[in-house]
Write a protein that holds these residues in place. Structure first.
Motif, PDB file in Angstrom:
ATOM      1  N   LYS A 111       0.813  -1.222   0.000  1.00 24.84           N
ATOM      2  CA  LYS A 111       0.000   0.000   0.000  1.00 24.84           C
ATOM      3  C   LYS A 111       0.843   1.267   0.000  1.00 24.84           C
ATOM      4  O   LYS A 111       0.503   2.231  -0.660  1.00 24.84           O
ATOM      5  CB  LYS A 111      -0.912   0.024   1.237  1.00 24.84           C
ATOM      6  N   SER A 112       1.931   1.266   0.772  1.00 24.22           N
ATOM      7  CA  SER A 112       2.697   2.509   0.843  1.00 24.22           C
ATOM      8  C   SER A 112       4.147   2.422   0.394  1.00 24.22           C
ATOM      9  O   SER A 112       4.874   3.406   0.454  1.00 24.22           O
ATOM     10  CB  SER A 112       2.625   3.122   2.246  1.00 24.22           C
ATOM     11  N   ARG A 113       4.577   1.243  -0.124  1.00 23.79           N
ATOM     12  CA  ARG A 113       5.953   1.144  -0.606  1.00 23.79           C
ATOM     13  C   ARG A 113       6.063   0.697  -2.070  1.00 23.79           C
ATOM     14  O   ARG A 113       7.151   0.655  -2.623  1.00 23.79           O
ATOM     15  CB  ARG A 113       6.761   0.185   0.276  1.00 23.79           C
ATOM     16  N   ALA A 114       4.943   0.332  -2.681  1.00 19.04           N
ATOM     17  CA  ALA A 114       4.984  -0.011  -4.105  1.00 19.04           C
ATOM     18  C   ALA A 114       4.429   1.194  -4.875  1.00 19.04           C
ATOM     19  O   ALA A 114       3.402   1.761  -4.484  1.00 19.04           O
ATOM     20  CB  ALA A 114       4.152  -1.258  -4.371  1.00 19.04           C
ATOM     21  N   PRO A 115       5.134   1.620  -5.933  1.00 20.05           N
ATOM     22  CA  PRO A 115       4.777   2.873  -6.601  1.00 20.05           C
ATOM     23  C   PRO A 115       3.520   2.799  -7.482  1.00 20.05           C
ATOM     24  O   PRO A 115       3.603   2.748  -8.707  1.00 20.05           O
ATOM     25  CB  PRO A 115       6.031   3.215  -7.416  1.00 20.05           C
ATOM     26  N   PHE A 116       2.372   2.818  -6.811  1.00 16.98           N
ATOM     27  CA  PHE A 116       1.072   2.918  -7.485  1.00 16.98           C
ATOM     28  C   PHE A 116       0.381   4.177  -6.970  1.00 16.98           C
ATOM     29  O   PHE A 116       0.511   4.519  -5.789  1.00 16.98           O
ATOM     30  CB  PHE A 116       0.175   1.726  -7.117  1.00 16.98           C
ATOM     31  N   TRP A 117      -0.360   4.831  -7.856  1.00 11.64           N
ATOM     32  CA  TRP A 117      -1.141   6.005  -7.450  1.00 11.64           C
ATOM     33  C   TRP A 117      -2.530   5.903  -8.056  1.00 11.64           C
ATOM     34  O   TRP A 117      -2.683   5.705  -9.260  1.00 11.64           O
ATOM     35  CB  TRP A 117      -0.469   7.294  -7.909  1.00 11.64           C
ATOM     36  N   LYS A 118      -3.549   6.081  -7.185  1.00 12.37           N
ATOM     37  CA  LYS A 118      -4.945   5.978  -7.644  1.00 12.37           C
ATOM     38  C   LYS A 118      -5.535   7.356  -7.899  1.00 12.37           C
ATOM     39  O   LYS A 118      -5.367   8.272  -7.104  1.00 12.37           O
ATOM     40  CB  LYS A 118      -5.792   5.314  -6.553  1.00 12.37           C
ATOM     41  N   LYS A 119      -6.263   7.463  -9.006  1.00 11.76           N
ATOM     42  CA  LYS A 119      -7.000   8.692  -9.296  1.00 11.76           C
ATOM     43  C   LYS A 119      -8.465   8.337  -9.482  1.00 11.76           C
ATOM     44  O   LYS A 119      -8.791   7.419 -10.239  1.00 11.76           O
ATOM     45  CB  LYS A 119      -6.434   9.348 -10.557  1.00 11.76           C
ATOM     46  N   GLU A 120      -9.330   9.067  -8.785  1.00  6.11           N
ATOM     47  CA  GLU A 120     -10.767   8.814  -8.887  1.00  6.11           C
ATOM     48  C   GLU A 120     -11.411   9.797  -9.849  1.00  6.11           C
ATOM     49  O   GLU A 120     -11.155  11.004  -9.787  1.00  6.11           O
ATOM     50  CB  GLU A 120     -11.427   8.968  -7.505  1.00  6.11           C
ATOM     51  N   PHE A 121     -12.243   9.264 -10.725  1.00  6.77           N
ATOM     52  CA  PHE A 121     -13.021  10.093 -11.647  1.00  6.77           C
ATOM     53  C   PHE A 121     -14.480  10.014 -11.220  1.00  6.77           C
ATOM     54  O   PHE A 121     -15.045   8.926 -11.175  1.00  6.77           O
ATOM     55  CB  PHE A 121     -12.861   9.601 -13.088  1.00  6.77           C
ATOM     56  N   LEU A 122     -15.077  11.160 -10.909  1.00  7.16           N
ATOM     57  CA  LEU A 122     -16.457  11.172 -10.439  1.00  7.16           C
ATOM     58  C   LEU A 122     -17.418  11.439 -11.595  1.00  7.16           C
ATOM     59  O   LEU A 122     -17.037  12.000 -12.623  1.00  7.16           O
ATOM     60  CB  LEU A 122     -16.628  12.232  -9.343  1.00  7.16           C
ATOM     61  N   LYS A 123     -18.669  11.023 -11.373  1.00  3.56           N
ATOM     62  CA  LYS A 123     -19.681  11.187 -12.426  1.00  3.56           C
ATOM     63  C   LYS A 123     -19.957  12.657 -12.720  1.00  3.56           C
ATOM     64  O   LYS A 123     -20.407  13.005 -13.802  1.00  3.56           O
ATOM     65  CB  LYS A 123     -20.978  10.473 -12.013  1.00  3.56           C
ATOM     66  N   ASN A 124     -19.694  13.545 -11.749  1.00  6.83           N
ATOM     67  CA  ASN A 124     -19.935  14.978 -11.978  1.00  6.83           C
ATOM     68  C   ASN A 124     -18.799  15.640 -12.765  1.00  6.83           C
ATOM     69  O   ASN A 124     -18.795  16.848 -12.958  1.00  6.83           O
ATOM     70  CB  ASN A 124     -20.166  15.709 -10.652  1.00  6.83           C
TER      71      ASN A 124
END
Lengths: 81, 148
Positions: free
Chosen positions: B116-129
């Motif tokens: 969760k905090s040491r592997a280089p992944f980044w999440k981006k959320e796209f909202l319906k609005n």
């Protein structure tokens, strides 16, 4: 050396990677050099506590030496899982 | 030990089955799957996961090797996707196999905490609005590492 940017750091600076010619001895010196270039860099590097750095794909501190390093990457804290 | 970083969906059932069948001598198999969760009241349109090709595989391998060293494991598996996903899609899975369940459970938790905090992944959320935002790391995720 190659400098890579990920997530909002990439968006703020506007490019995913670039070649940088530098005499900077440490990551902190490189950050200061880039920040002095343009506002978009200064904005991205404004709060180092919100940033992480990897040297040749290993997480390091901002006071780490750049001697022999080929790839530097800046990104926000990771959110995997 | 198997590490996979991929854009394509994975078949959780088939992966778990194959992992279990391959873990000779294990008496316990633990699996965990992370699923794209909806934001408030069905507002999430999609999630995009960015990663750092090269470093991702390197970090996941290091984390999994460390788990194999710390616990008595017959085998360990990590699959993590990147790219665009929708609510309910499986993002990642870990599996651990050991002689007794304690090692398998603990190692699976360790893998989750670290990736969760040491592997280089980044999440981006796209909202319906139409809004989108990077998911922020939680202090609790960083704190979770101190127990190991």
């Amino acid at each position: 050396m190659d400098v890579l940017y990920f997530a909002w750091v990439r968006e703020r600076i506007g490019i995913p990677r670039e070649q940088v010619e530098t005499e900077a001895a440490t990551v902190a010196e490189l950050v200061a050099e880039l920040s002095a270039r343009e506002d978009r860099y200064a904005a991205a590097f404004a709060d180092l506590s919100a940033l992480r750095v990897a040297l040749d794909q290993d997480l390091m501190d901002f006071d780490a030496s750049l001697a022999g390093v080929r790839e530097v990457a800046f990104f926000p804290p990771m959110t995997g899982g | 030990m198997k590490i996979a970083v991929q854009q394509a969906p994975f078949d959780f059932g088939a992966e778990a089955e194959a992992f279990s069948a391959g873990a000779t001598g294990a008496g316990a198999v633990v699996t965990f799957t992370g699923v794209v969760r909806d934001a408030e009241e069905g507002s999430l349109s999609a999630m995009e996961i960015e990663h750092y090709p090269g470093m991702t595989e390197r970090a996941l391998t290091k984390i999994t090797e460390e788990a194999m060293r710390r616990w008595s494991l017959a085998d360990a598996l990590v699959i993590h996707r990147y790219g665009r996903m929708e609510t309910g899609d499986q993002i990642m899975m870990v599996a651990t196999a050991s002689r007794h369940r304690k090692d398998a459970f603990e190692a699976a938790e360790y893998l989750m905490d670290y990736l969760k905090s040491r592997a280089p992944f980044w999440k981006k959320e796209f909202l319906k609005n139409g809004n989108s935002d990077w998911v922020e790391a939680k202090d609790a995720d960083e704190d979770a590492l101190t127990r190991w």
